[in-house]
Motif scaffolding. Structure first.
Motif, PDB file in Angstrom:
ATOM      1  N   GLY A 189       0.830  -1.201   0.000  1.00 15.75           N
ATOM      2  CA  GLY A 189       0.000   0.000   0.000  1.00 15.75           C
ATOM      3  C   GLY A 189       0.862   1.246   0.000  1.00 15.75           C
ATOM      4  N   GLY A 190       0.273   2.391  -0.336  1.00 16.50           N
ATOM      5  CA  GLY A 190       1.002   3.652  -0.308  1.00 16.50           C
ATOM      6  C   GLY A 190       1.687   3.953  -1.628  1.00 16.50           C
ATOM      7  N   ARG A 191       2.449   5.062  -1.638  1.00 16.16           N
ATOM      8  CA  ARG A 191       3.204   5.486  -2.822  1.00 16.16           C
ATOM      9  C   ARG A 191       4.577   5.961  -2.368  1.00 16.16           C
ATOM     10  N   ARG A 192       5.522   5.053  -2.342  1.00 18.26           N
ATOM     11  CA  ARG A 192       6.867   5.337  -1.847  1.00 18.26           C
ATOM     12  C   ARG A 192       7.831   5.623  -3.002  1.00 18.26           C
ATOM     13  N   PRO A 193       8.907   6.353  -2.717  1.00 17.21           N
ATOM     14  CA  PRO A 193       9.961   6.481  -3.724  1.00 17.21           C
ATOM     15  C   PRO A 193      10.505   5.101  -4.096  1.00 17.21           C
ATOM     16  N   VAL A 194      10.982   4.980  -5.311  1.00 21.83           N
ATOM     17  CA  VAL A 194      11.464   3.710  -5.851  1.00 21.83           C
ATOM     18  C   VAL A 194      12.934   3.860  -6.237  1.00 21.83           C
ATOM     19  N   MET A 195      13.752   2.865  -5.889  1.00 18.38           N
ATOM     20  CA  MET A 195      15.149   2.833  -6.305  1.00 18.38           C
ATOM     21  C   MET A 195      15.393   1.554  -7.100  1.00 18.38           C
ATOM     22  N   VAL A 196      15.845   1.717  -8.334  1.00 21.06           N
ATOM     23  CA  VAL A 196      16.076   0.601  -9.247  1.00 21.06           C
ATOM     24  C   VAL A 196      17.573   0.422  -9.434  1.00 21.06           C
ATOM     25  N   TRP A 197      18.076  -0.766  -9.110  1.00 20.74           N
ATOM     26  CA  TRP A 197      19.507  -1.057  -9.158  1.00 20.74           C
ATOM     27  C   TRP A 197      19.874  -1.776 -10.448  1.00 20.74           C
ATOM     28  N   VAL A 208      14.444  -0.620   4.440  1.00 16.70           N
ATOM     29  CA  VAL A 208      14.034  -0.389   5.830  1.00 16.70           C
ATOM     30  C   VAL A 208      14.341   1.037   6.262  1.00 16.70           C
ATOM     31  N   GLU A 209      15.561   1.499   5.994  1.00 18.74           N
ATOM     32  CA  GLU A 209      15.980   2.808   6.492  1.00 18.74           C
ATOM     33  C   GLU A 209      15.310   3.956   5.743  1.00 18.74           C
ATOM     34  N   GLY A 210      14.941   3.740   4.487  1.00 20.29           N
ATOM     35  CA  GLY A 210      14.378   4.827   3.712  1.00 20.29           C
ATOM     36  C   GLY A 210      12.906   4.728   3.437  1.00 20.29           C
ATOM     37  N   ASP A 211      12.285   3.608   3.853  1.00 21.61           N
ATOM     38  CA  ASP A 211      10.872   3.373   3.549  1.00 21.61           C
ATOM     39  C   ASP A 211      10.630   3.556   2.049  1.00 21.61           C
ATOM     40  N   ILE A 212      11.445   2.850   1.254  1.00 26.18           N
ATOM     41  CA  ILE A 212      11.343   2.940  -0.202  1.00 26.18           C
ATOM     42  C   ILE A 212      11.059   1.541  -0.763  1.00 26.18           C
TER      43      ILE A 212
END
Length: 460
Positions: free
Chosen positions: A99-107, A130-134
């Protein structure tokens, strides 16, 4: 964009069907081996065929066929037991909640375009999640000859880049199903992964697929392969293979690929990767050099390098260390030559790209990573920043480049570095970094490395 609702907290509904991931003890849900595209050998990626039932996404998918990594002596051995196959267009998603709309990081992983996989333990993104809620995504793509052979009538070239484009399109369409915001995507990569990202920055087809880019140690000085060089590598490969590459086994492909690499390598094996993006082919049509056109609209950029990149490729290698014993060379000259090569391949082209992006009105930050562990011959080498960002203690336990450094110290300093990366992904500014006065040719912003007691020296 997918709108159907999952029926359980460890499920997600994507364009091709329903997925069931694995809920971890840390409260995260991990979806592994998720297909983002499909492709026959030497053909461009296509959309995945829908599946009727819930698809199990608790096991890693196949990785691109590959030889052992030449950086194993630096990073340590990668994870064993992963299946290698042509059908390797899959990814991993780690999310705190669907749920929600979090920032996304693609490696995008590195590996000289011939090795690597998102499912290696080195590239686990749970600390960032965990640390960034992403929402963290790591992709696999075709490597070596399967991804970068350019041969008339067989392969158009740059298929690995097309795979990455397909993965980013999949993220744009489906990441909301995992609690991610498709309008807040940051792509980050290291080494060949960062070089790939530079290529993506140049592609009109990539516009709108990501908002920010983090390029870690991109070897931009190697440029792109010319069509003539690509044709020469294709001849080396087909001569070694001795049969139609479209019907050869993957073992035969990898063996012939290795023979072509050996034949094409320069002294000490330090030549440009023979299988790599080719100028003017496929999605790079019209691009022939750096840093031309590397300015996708509305993309913030964070780019940098380590203090002693070349140590990973040279130190401890018998085929190069003998040079230090020659008259008129010695250790001091050897170190100076390494530094010059590093500046030409990594440092100067990265700052030149930062200049180009800043001149185009982009928000740009640069860094240099100086930390050098005690008891290591590698110093602040290529890949040294990775344990501070990705993976865990188990994954990096056998990494020679870390020497006698304690994991507690690495994780403590890593928290600051991860905060900077996460802050950049969330609002475009690397939190906690010290700004320095801009210098000539350094770009719009010059930022020193994250402060850490007895860990990092101030950038020169």
């Amino acid at each position: 964009m997918t709108s159907a609702q999952p029926s359980a907290e460890n499920e997600a509904v994507v364009s091709a069907g329903r997925l069931r991931g694995e809920r971890t003890d840390g409260g995260l849900t991990v979806f592994r081996g998720v297909p983002y595209a499909r492709a026959g050998r030497f053909t461009p990626p296509e959309p995945v065929e829908p599946w009727p039932d819930v698809r199990d996404a608790t096991s890693d998918g196949p990785i691109s066929p590959q030889p052992p990594s030449r950086l194993g002596a630096v990073m340590g051995p990668p994870r064993d037991g992963l299946v290698q196959a042509d059908d390797c267009l899959n990814l991993t998603v780690v999310t705190p909640d669907t749920g929600g709309r979090r920032p996304v990081m693609v490696w995008i992983h590195g590996g000289a375009y011939v090795t690597g996989a998102s499912s290696f333990g080195f590239y686990d993104g749970r600390r960032l999640t965990v640390e960034g809620d992403i929402v963290f995504v790591a992709i696999n793509y075709r490597l070596g000859a399967l991804g970068y052979l350019q041969l008339d009538g067989v392969s158009p070239g740059n298929l690995g880049l097309l795979d990455q484009l397909a993965a980013l399109r999949w993220v744009k369409e489906n990441i909301a199903a995992f609690g991610g915001d498709p309008d807040q995507v940051t792509v980050f990569g290291q080494s060949a992964g960062a070089h790939s990202l530079a290529c993506l920055l140049a592609m009109p087809a990539a516009r709108g697929l990501f908002r920010r880019a983090i390029l870690q140690s991109p070897p931009l000085g190697l440029g792109l392969a010319s069509p003539a060089r690509a044709a020469r590598i294709a001849r080396y490969f087909t001569t070694a293979l001795g049969r139609d590459p479209r019907s050869a086994t993957v073992d035969e492909i990898v063996s012939a690929q290795t023979a072509a690499i050996v034949r094409a390598s320069g002294p000490g094996g330090l030549g440009s990767p023979p299988f790599c993006p080719t100028a003017g082919a496929g999605p790079l049509s019209g691009l022939d050099r750096w840093p031309a056109a590397l300015t996708v609209a509305n993309v913030d950029v964070l780019i940098g390098f380590t203090r002693s990149e070349m140590n990973s490729f040279v130190n401890g290698k018998p085929e190069t260390e003998w040079l230090t014993r020659l008259p008129f060379i010695g250790r001091r000259v050897f170190e100076a030559v390494k530094a010059i090569i590093g500046r030409r391949i990594f440092d100067s082209p990265s700052l030149k790209l930062a200049d180009a992006c800043a001149a185009a009105g982009r928000q740009v930050f640069t860094y240099r990573f100086d930390w050098a562990p005690p008891g290591s011959i590698f110093g602040a080498c290529h890949c040294i920043e990775l344990p501070f960002l990705l993976g865990d203690q188990k994954a990096w336990a056998a990494a020679p480049m870390l020497g006698d450094a304690s994991w507690d110290g690495i994780d403590e300093f890593g928290h600051d570095l991860r905060r900077a990366w996460l802050s950049f992904a969330c609002d475009g500014k690397p939190d906690g970094w010290r700004a320095h006065h801009p210098g000539a040719g350094i770009g719009k912003y010059w930022l020193g490395p994250v402060s850490a007691p007895a860990a990092v020296t101030e950038a020169a």
